[in-house]
Design an enzyme around this catalytic site. Structure first.
Site, PDB file in Angstrom:
ATOM      1  N   ARG A 299    -124.891  43.364   6.686  1.00 55.66           N
ATOM      2  CA  ARG A 299    -123.261  43.443   7.104  1.00 55.66           C
ATOM      3  C   ARG A 299    -122.157  43.364   6.583  1.00 55.66           C
ATOM      4  NH1 ARG A 299    -120.408  37.076   8.264  1.00 55.66           N
ATOM      5  NH2 ARG A 299    -121.037  37.324  10.242  1.00 55.66           N
TER       6      ARG A 299
ATOM      7  N   TYR B 151    -116.380  41.360  -0.501  1.00 56.78           N
ATOM      8  CA  TYR B 151    -117.323  40.833  -2.067  1.00 56.78           C
ATOM      9  C   TYR B 151    -117.760  42.314  -1.990  1.00 56.78           C
ATOM     10  CZ  TYR B 151    -117.226  36.286  -0.173  1.00 56.78           C
ATOM     11  OH  TYR B 151    -116.703  35.088   0.377  1.00 56.78           O
TER      12      TYR B 151
ATOM     13  N   GLY C 238    -121.591  31.306  13.783  1.00 58.38           N
ATOM     14  CA  GLY C 238    -121.847  30.497  12.752  1.00 58.38           C
ATOM     15  C   GLY C 238    -121.400  29.843  12.947  1.00 58.38           C
ATOM     16  N   ARG C 239    -119.704  28.803  13.109  1.00 60.51           N
ATOM     17  CA  ARG C 239    -119.796  27.792  13.161  1.00 60.51           C
ATOM     18  C   ARG C 239    -120.200  27.018  14.526  1.00 60.51           C
ATOM     19  NH1 ARG C 239    -113.414  29.933  12.175  1.00 60.51           N
ATOM     20  NH2 ARG C 239    -114.539  31.484  13.027  1.00 60.51           N
TER      21      ARG C 239
ATOM     22  N   GLN D 228    -129.806  36.417   3.125  1.00 63.25           N
ATOM     23  CA  GLN D 228    -128.741  37.761   2.733  1.00 63.25           C
ATOM     24  C   GLN D 228    -128.447  37.934   0.918  1.00 63.25           C
ATOM     25  OE1 GLN D 228    -124.401  35.804   3.198  1.00 63.25           O
ATOM     26  NE2 GLN D 228    -124.221  37.967   5.168  1.00 63.25           N
TER      27      GLN D 228
END
Ligand SMILES: Cc1cc2nc3c(=O)[nH]c(=O)nc-3n(C[C@H](O)[C@H](O)[C@H](O)COP(=O)(O)O)c2cc1C
Length: 367
Positions: free
Chosen positions: A233, A186, A324-325, A99
């Site tokens: 993404r 971002y 993710g988690r 990424q």
């Protein structure tokens, strides 16, 4: 019922994935020198049974940085470090994408080269945006982001070149793919969103102009990897770090169409409520995205479970989900889903920073 769809192989661009359980990009802040080492090899190697691993967000240049202890991909040492990680994943039969990250205004002068101001589309601070810095006493923590300066138009080719060079390094390091990070408020999403982009050049104003930089970045990395090895993404409607977008839906639709034209391998959509908040995507929106991005794979992320992923694939709006988690705490997540075994609970205290604890010591299922 067995999770039949999760374990149906999936073609994502040039890759044939054995399952639809993707490891989401996860910043873990465990590279104080910006170079992945043995601990990262172990961590990613442990998770190689994912259909595809997407690496933690990786800074394309020193000015891309907003968080200390995150890895980079702008020098030879970093490239060599990542090569070791890729080899560890490939040795276990896995696939891995890098990424590519630039935080834009979510940064602070303390983490910028020569203490300079962070760069952004416009000189607007993101309300509530926080960088992660190292203080003079050696401790690290969150700190309100600095006010950024607006990038000059003639600096943009150099910025795109930094993405291209990071992609070239990723290719040399053996990565199977790259993912352009245009999500989570971002830099690239700051360009797309009406609230953070007040430019008057060809990178601001109209929707097409606001989408120009992300698309030019995509084109640059496609030049390096080929479209069938590039994903992106996005996180439409997200409102973290002071991001506001009055045209979030229009932008998402336009991007999906443009990316479909380019034959991108995948579109990865992070749900806006992944970190809390009330804004949720609707199924109508998800289906409309699927219609516009129809050639490549669509991956969703954010509170997905095995069951919800089965349903999403059934409904047709997704081909796979990223976790993710759950992947932080379960190195063998696909096997646990297959067996419908209990999951380990992730410990948020060890998400960011520190060492092996909470990183490479989550237990696998007993054989
Ligand atoms: C510790 C942590 C680090 C993250 N780092 C990144 C990152 O580097 N890049 C990114 O795009 N998203 C990042 N995210 C968001 C995740 O990729 C994912 O979208 C989010 O955790 C929701 O998925 P989940 O509900 O399965 O955890 C991070 C999330 C967490 C919890």
């Amino acid at each position: 019922m067995a999770h039949s769809k999760l374990f149906t192989p999936l073609k994502v661009g040039a890759l044939d994935l054995p399952n639809r359980i993707i490891m989401a990009p996860l910043t873990r802040s465990r590279t104080p020198d910006t170079i992945p080492g043995e601990m990262q090899q172990t961590y990613y190697g442990q998770r190689a049974s994912a259909g595809l691993i997407i690496s933690e967000a990786t800074n394309i240049s020193p000015t891309a940085v907003g968080y200390v202890y995150t890895p980079g991909m702008w020098n030879d040492e970093q490239e060599a470090g990542w090569k070791g990680v890729v080899e560890a994943v490939h040795a276990k039969g896995g696939h891995i994408a890098m990424q590519l990250w630039h935080v834009g205004r979510v940064s602070h002068e303390m983490v910028q080269p020569n203490g300079q101001q962070p760069v952004a589309p416009s000189a607007l601070r993101g309300e509530g945006a926080q960088a992660f810095v190292e203080f003079e006493d050696g401790t690290a923590g969150r700190h309100d982001a600095s006010t950024p300066r607006a990038l000059e138009t003639d600096e943009i080719p150099g910025l795109i070149e930094e993405y291209r060079q990071a992609a070239e390094r990723a290719k040399r390091a053996g990565f199977d793919m790259v993912e352009v990070h245009a999500a989570n408020a971002y830099l690239l999403q700051q360009f797309m969103a009406t609230g953070s982009n007040q430019r008057t050049d060809q990178y601001g104003g109209s929707l097409e102009n606001r989408a120009r930089l992300p698309l030019e970045v995509v084109d640059a990395v496609v030049d390096v990897f080929g479209a069938d090895r590039v994903g992106i993404r996005i996180s439409p409607f997200i409102e973290i770090f002071g991001l506001k977008d009055d045209e979030a839906e229009e932008m998402a639709f336009y991007l999906a169409e443009q990316l479909d034209k380019r034959g991108l391998a995948y579109l990865h959509i992070n749900e806006p409520d992944w970190a809390g908040g009330d804004i949720k995507l609707t199924d109508d929106f998800r289906q409309a995205m699927r219609q516009r991005f129809s050639k490549g794979a669509v991956i969703y992320c954010g509170h997905y479970t095995a069951e919800r992923t089965e349903q999403a694939i059934e409904q047709g709006y997704a081909d796979a989900a990223a976790f993710g988690r759950p992947f932080i705490a379960n190195p063998d997540l696909p096997e646990r889903f297959r067996l419908k075994a209990a999951l380990n609970e992730p410990n948020p205290d060890t998400f960011y920073g520190g060492g092996a604890e909470g990183y490479i010591d989550y237990p696998f299922l007993e054989k």
